[in-house]
Design a protein around this motif. Structure first.
Motif, PDB file in Angstrom:
ATOM      1  N   MET A 187       0.852  -1.169   0.000  1.00 29.52           N
ATOM      2  CA  MET A 187       0.000   0.000   0.000  1.00 29.52           C
ATOM      3  C   MET A 187       0.899   1.234   0.000  1.00 29.52           C
ATOM      4  O   MET A 187       1.794   1.347   0.819  1.00 29.52           O
ATOM      5  CB  MET A 187      -0.905  -0.021   1.229  1.00 29.52           C
ATOM      6  N   PHE A 188       0.652   2.128  -0.917  1.00 25.28           N
ATOM      7  CA  PHE A 188       1.366   3.400  -0.989  1.00 25.28           C
ATOM      8  C   PHE A 188       0.389   4.503  -0.595  1.00 25.28           C
ATOM      9  O   PHE A 188      -0.696   4.609  -1.167  1.00 25.28           O
ATOM     10  CB  PHE A 188       1.902   3.645  -2.401  1.00 25.28           C
ATOM     11  N   VAL A 189       0.758   5.323   0.398  1.00 27.15           N
ATOM     12  CA  VAL A 189      -0.124   6.369   0.909  1.00 27.15           C
ATOM     13  C   VAL A 189       0.546   7.725   0.707  1.00 27.15           C
ATOM     14  O   VAL A 189       1.729   7.891   1.007  1.00 27.15           O
ATOM     15  CB  VAL A 189      -0.440   6.156   2.403  1.00 27.15           C
ATOM     16  N   SER A 190      -0.230   8.682   0.195  1.00 18.75           N
ATOM     17  CA  SER A 190       0.302  10.037   0.013  1.00 18.75           C
ATOM     18  C   SER A 190      -0.775  11.055   0.359  1.00 18.75           C
ATOM     19  O   SER A 190      -1.961  10.741   0.389  1.00 18.75           O
ATOM     20  CB  SER A 190       0.785  10.237  -1.421  1.00 18.75           C
ATOM     21  N   TRP A 191      -0.330  12.281   0.619  1.00 15.72           N
ATOM     22  CA  TRP A 191      -1.226  13.381   0.956  1.00 15.72           C
ATOM     23  C   TRP A 191      -1.018  14.523  -0.017  1.00 15.72           C
ATOM     24  O   TRP A 191       0.095  14.756  -0.490  1.00 15.72           O
ATOM     25  CB  TRP A 191      -0.910  13.903   2.364  1.00 15.72           C
ATOM     26  N   PHE A 192      -2.091  15.262  -0.308  1.00 17.88           N
ATOM     27  CA  PHE A 192      -1.981  16.477  -1.076  1.00 17.88           C
ATOM     28  C   PHE A 192      -3.105  17.420  -0.662  1.00 17.88           C
ATOM     29  O   PHE A 192      -4.058  17.022   0.001  1.00 17.88           O
ATOM     30  CB  PHE A 192      -1.982  16.217  -2.589  1.00 17.88           C
ATOM     31  N   LYS A 193      -2.958  18.678  -1.040  1.00 18.49           N
ATOM     32  CA  LYS A 193      -3.968  19.685  -0.735  1.00 18.49           C
ATOM     33  C   LYS A 193      -4.678  20.042  -2.026  1.00 18.49           C
ATOM     34  O   LYS A 193      -4.035  20.319  -3.041  1.00 18.49           O
ATOM     35  CB  LYS A 193      -3.306  20.933  -0.139  1.00 18.49           C
ATOM     36  N   LEU A 194      -6.007  20.023  -1.998  1.00 21.52           N
ATOM     37  CA  LEU A 194      -6.770  20.381  -3.192  1.00 21.52           C
ATOM     38  C   LEU A 194      -6.487  21.831  -3.572  1.00 21.52           C
ATOM     39  O   LEU A 194      -6.524  22.719  -2.726  1.00 21.52           O
ATOM     40  CB  LEU A 194      -8.272  20.222  -2.953  1.00 21.52           C
ATOM     41  N   GLY A 195      -6.180  22.045  -4.830  1.00 21.65           N
ATOM     42  CA  GLY A 195      -5.977  23.396  -5.332  1.00 21.65           C
ATOM     43  C   GLY A 195      -4.712  24.071  -4.847  1.00 21.65           C
ATOM     44  O   GLY A 195      -4.596  25.289  -4.944  1.00 21.65           O
ATOM     45  N   GLY A 196      -3.781  23.321  -4.298  1.00 19.09           N
ATOM     46  CA  GLY A 196      -2.557  23.950  -3.802  1.00 19.09           C
ATOM     47  C   GLY A 196      -1.523  22.924  -3.391  1.00 19.09           C
ATOM     48  O   GLY A 196      -1.644  21.736  -3.688  1.00 19.09           O
ATOM     49  N   ARG A 197      -0.539  23.410  -2.696  1.00 21.08           N
ATOM     50  CA  ARG A 197       0.547  22.554  -2.222  1.00 21.08           C
ATOM     51  C   ARG A 197       0.437  22.371  -0.724  1.00 21.08           C
ATOM     52  O   ARG A 197      -0.129  23.210  -0.026  1.00 21.08           O
ATOM     53  CB  ARG A 197       1.887  23.209  -2.550  1.00 21.08           C
ATOM     54  N   LEU A 198       1.026  21.287  -0.226  1.00 22.08           N
ATOM     55  CA  LEU A 198       1.115  21.109   1.216  1.00 22.08           C
ATOM     56  C   LEU A 198       1.982  22.229   1.781  1.00 22.08           C
ATOM     57  O   LEU A 198       2.908  22.707   1.113  1.00 22.08           O
ATOM     58  CB  LEU A 198       1.751  19.756   1.556  1.00 22.08           C
ATOM     59  N   PRO A 199       1.714  22.658   3.017  1.00 23.56           N
ATOM     60  CA  PRO A 199       2.558  23.686   3.623  1.00 23.56           C
ATOM     61  C   PRO A 199       4.022  23.225   3.671  1.00 23.56           C
ATOM     62  O   PRO A 199       4.305  22.029   3.775  1.00 23.56           O
ATOM     63  CB  PRO A 199       1.988  23.829   5.044  1.00 23.56           C
ATOM     64  N   ASN A 200       4.943  24.175   3.609  1.00 24.02           N
ATOM     65  CA  ASN A 200       6.374  23.838   3.645  1.00 24.02           C
ATOM     66  C   ASN A 200       6.760  23.072   4.902  1.00 24.02           C
ATOM     67  O   ASN A 200       7.682  22.269   4.872  1.00 24.02           O
ATOM     68  CB  ASN A 200       7.223  25.108   3.537  1.00 24.02           C
ATOM     69  N   SER A 201       6.069  23.307   5.998  1.00 26.93           N
ATOM     70  CA  SER A 201       6.401  22.639   7.255  1.00 26.93           C
ATOM     71  C   SER A 201       5.755  21.260   7.388  1.00 26.93           C
ATOM     72  O   SER A 201       5.973  20.572   8.384  1.00 26.93           O
ATOM     73  CB  SER A 201       5.976  23.511   8.437  1.00 26.93           C
ATOM     74  N   ALA A 202       4.973  20.840   6.398  1.00 24.20           N
ATOM     75  CA  ALA A 202       4.282  19.544   6.473  1.00 24.20           C
ATOM     76  C   ALA A 202       5.293  18.404   6.403  1.00 24.20           C
ATOM     77  O   ALA A 202       6.282  18.464   5.681  1.00 24.20           O
ATOM     78  CB  ALA A 202       3.274  19.411   5.344  1.00 24.20           C
ATOM     79  N   GLU A 203       5.016  17.353   7.167  1.00 25.79           N
ATOM     80  CA  GLU A 203       5.835  16.140   7.149  1.00 25.79           C
ATOM     81  C   GLU A 203       4.926  14.945   6.906  1.00 25.79           C
ATOM     82  O   GLU A 203       3.892  14.811   7.546  1.00 25.79           O
ATOM     83  CB  GLU A 203       6.560  15.949   8.481  1.00 25.79           C
ATOM     84  N   GLU A 204       5.322  14.072   5.982  1.00 26.80           N
ATOM     85  CA  GLU A 204       4.595  12.825   5.720  1.00 26.80           C
ATOM     86  C   GLU A 204       5.493  11.674   6.142  1.00 26.80           C
ATOM     87  O   GLU A 204       6.667  11.633   5.802  1.00 26.80           O
ATOM     88  CB  GLU A 204       4.300  12.664   4.235  1.00 26.80           C
TER      89      GLU A 204
END
Length: 71
Positions: A1-18
């Protein structure tokens, strides 16, 4: 399973950690408000699963300097 995050209409904040499907958001600003989407892809079947969360940052939230951990 590969899991990823994104923000609709934009980028994840620079401080975001996955890490391992967990999204950590720090020091959010009002412009970081929006819909965040978690996408998981089954490696064998290539089936895609998605879920989303809406985050609203207000001036009051910003003053409290909270951290968000999303699983």
């Amino acid at each position: 399973m590969f899991v990823s995050w994104f923000k609709l209409g934009g980028r994840l904040p620079n401080s975001a950690e996955e890490d391992g499907g967990v999204l950590r958001l720090y020091n959010l600003q009002i412009y970081d408000s929006g819909v965040y989407v978690c996408r998981a892809v089954n490696n064998e079947t290539k089936r895609v699963f998605e879920d989303q969360i809406s985050i609203t940052i207000t001036g009051e939230c910003k003053r409290k300097q909270r951290e968000f951990f999303i699983r």
